[in-house]
Design a protein around this motif. Structure first.
Motif, short mmCIF file in Angstrom:
data_model
loop_
_atom_site.label_atom_id
_atom_site.label_comp_id
_atom_site.label_asym_id
_atom_site.label_seq_id
_atom_site.Cartn_x
_atom_site.Cartn_y
_atom_site.Cartn_z
N LEU A 98 0.73 -1.09 -0.13
CA LEU A 98 0.06 -0.13 0.01
C LEU A 98 0.96 1.24 0.08
CD1 LEU A 98 -2.35 -1.08 2.71
CD2 LEU A 98 -2.84 -1.06 0.43
N ILE A 99 0.55 2.16 -0.96
CA ILE A 99 0.94 3.57 -0.76
C ILE A 99 0.29 4.82 -0.76
CG2 ILE A 99 3.31 2.64 -1.76
CD1 ILE A 99 2.42 3.99 -4.40
N GLY A 100 0.54 5.76 -0.42
CA GLY A 100 -0.32 6.99 -0.18
C GLY A 100 0.51 8.01 0.49
N PHE B 297 4.74 -10.82 -2.99
CA PHE B 297 4.60 -9.42 -2.45
C PHE B 297 4.94 -8.53 -3.40
CE2 PHE B 297 5.75 -5.85 0.10
CZ PHE B 297 4.60 -5.51 0.78
N VAL B 298 4.11 -7.82 -4.00
CA VAL B 298 4.28 -6.87 -5.03
C VAL B 298 4.63 -5.30 -4.54
CG1 VAL B 298 3.51 -5.90 -7.09
CG2 VAL B 298 2.82 -8.32 -6.68
N ASP B 299 5.65 -4.77 -4.83
CA ASP B 299 6.28 -3.65 -4.19
C ASP B 299 5.78 -2.67 -5.13
OD1 ASP B 299 7.10 -1.38 -2.91
OD2 ASP B 299 9.37 -2.04 -3.28
N THR B 300 4.60 -1.94 -4.86
CA THR B 300 3.86 -0.92 -5.60
C THR B 300 4.74 0.30 -5.58
OG1 THR B 300 2.28 -0.51 -3.90
CG2 THR B 300 1.64 -1.91 -5.80
N TYR B 301 5.27 0.51 -4.29
CA TYR B 301 6.19 1.69 -4.36
C TYR B 301 7.07 1.79 -4.84
CZ TYR B 301 9.00 5.06 -1.66
OH TYR B 301 9.58 6.59 -1.22
N SER B 302 8.08 0.72 -5.65
CA SER B 302 8.92 0.93 -6.59
C SER B 302 8.25 1.32 -8.01
CB SER B 302 9.70 -0.40 -6.71
OG SER B 302 8.90 -1.40 -7.26
N VAL B 303 6.98 1.05 -8.33
CA VAL B 303 6.36 1.53 -9.44
C VAL B 303 5.98 2.78 -9.43
CG1 VAL B 303 4.46 0.69 -11.14
CG2 VAL B 303 5.76 -0.98 -9.72
N PHE B 304 5.20 3.10 -8.28
CA PHE B 304 4.79 4.54 -8.52
C PHE B 304 5.21 5.66 -7.73
CE2 PHE B 304 1.18 1.10 -8.86
CZ PHE B 304 0.71 1.62 -10.25
N ALA B 305 6.24 5.49 -6.91
CA ALA B 305 6.91 6.27 -6.13
C ALA B 305 7.92 7.15 -6.67
CB ALA B 305 7.40 5.77 -4.72
N VAL B 306 7.59 8.54 -6.61
CA VAL B 306 8.83 9.45 -7.24
C VAL B 306 9.10 10.55 -6.02
CG1 VAL B 306 9.19 11.44 -8.67
CG2 VAL B 306 7.71 9.33 -9.49
N ASP B 307 10.39 10.44 -5.61
CA ASP B 307 10.85 11.35 -4.42
C ASP B 307 10.00 10.97 -3.06
OD1 ASP B 307 12.79 12.43 -5.92
OD2 ASP B 307 11.82 13.78 -6.99
N GLY B 308 9.59 9.67 -2.95
CA GLY B 308 8.84 9.61 -1.78
C GLY B 308 7.43 9.52 -1.94
N THR C 285 -1.89 9.46 -10.55
CA THR C 285 -2.93 9.86 -9.50
C THR C 285 -3.72 11.25 -9.49
OG1 THR C 285 -3.57 9.78 -7.04
CG2 THR C 285 -1.42 10.50 -7.68
N ASP C 286 -4.70 11.30 -9.17
CA ASP C 286 -5.40 12.71 -9.22
C ASP C 286 -5.50 13.19 -7.80
OD1 ASP C 286 -5.82 12.68 -12.03
OD2 ASP C 286 -7.67 11.43 -11.78
N ASP C 287 -5.57 12.24 -6.90
CA ASP C 287 -5.67 12.52 -5.48
C ASP C 287 -4.61 12.45 -4.44
OD1 ASP C 287 -5.99 10.13 -5.23
OD2 ASP C 287 -8.03 10.09 -4.43
N GLY C 288 -3.63 11.77 -5.00
CA GLY C 288 -2.35 11.21 -3.98
C GLY C 288 -2.44 10.00 -3.60
N LEU C 289 -3.83 9.43 -3.99
CA LEU C 289 -3.75 8.10 -3.01
C LEU C 289 -4.40 6.80 -3.91
CD1 LEU C 289 -3.82 6.51 -0.31
CD2 LEU C 289 -6.07 7.43 0.11
N HIS C 290 -5.22 7.36 -4.81
CA HIS C 290 -5.97 6.27 -5.79
C HIS C 290 -5.28 6.61 -7.16
CE1 HIS C 290 -8.92 7.04 -2.48
NE2 HIS C 290 -8.91 5.84 -2.54
N LEU C 291 -5.21 5.55 -7.76
CA LEU C 291 -4.68 5.44 -9.17
C LEU C 291 -5.72 5.91 -10.39
CD1 LEU C 291 -3.09 1.89 -9.63
CD2 LEU C 291 -1.94 4.06 -9.00
N ASN C 292 -5.20 6.95 -11.39
CA ASN C 292 -6.27 7.38 -12.37
C ASN C 292 -5.83 6.17 -13.37
OD1 ASN C 292 -3.54 8.01 -13.32
ND2 ASN C 292 -3.76 10.13 -13.02
N VAL C 293 -6.34 6.64 -14.60
CA VAL C 293 -6.25 5.81 -15.98
C VAL C 293 -4.91 5.64 -16.17
CG1 VAL C 293 -6.62 5.53 -18.18
CG2 VAL C 293 -8.56 6.50 -16.84
#
Length: 81
Positions: A11-13, A41-52, A59-67
């Protein structure tokens, strides 16, 4: 046909407006459970994080994925299929 694999996603957000939404202990517990249940265990942080932070393009809200985020997620998951 490949055998079905069970995946558990990290989980990230982490944007300031969502501070405290994702407790680091939740991910530690997910990792523990994934190992216990013989899941990947899939590390989504490595996929979606930029500078933490969650990548703004995903994302549009910093928590949920957009298209765009969903497309990136699907492309990433192909390696587990």
């Amino acid at each position: 046909m490949k055998a079905m694999r069970k995946l558990v996603s990290k989980l990230i957000g982490r944007l300031a407006r969502h501070k405290g939404v994702i407790d680091p202990r939740m991910n530690a517990e997910l990792l523990r459970l994934a190992r216990e249940m013989e899941c990947v265990f899939v590390d989504t942080y490595s996929v979606f994080a930029v500078d933490g932070e969650m990548d703004d393009e995903c994302t549009d809200d910093g928590l949920h994925l957009n298209v765009a985020g969903m497309m990136k997620w699907c492309n990433f998951l192909e390696q587990y299929m």
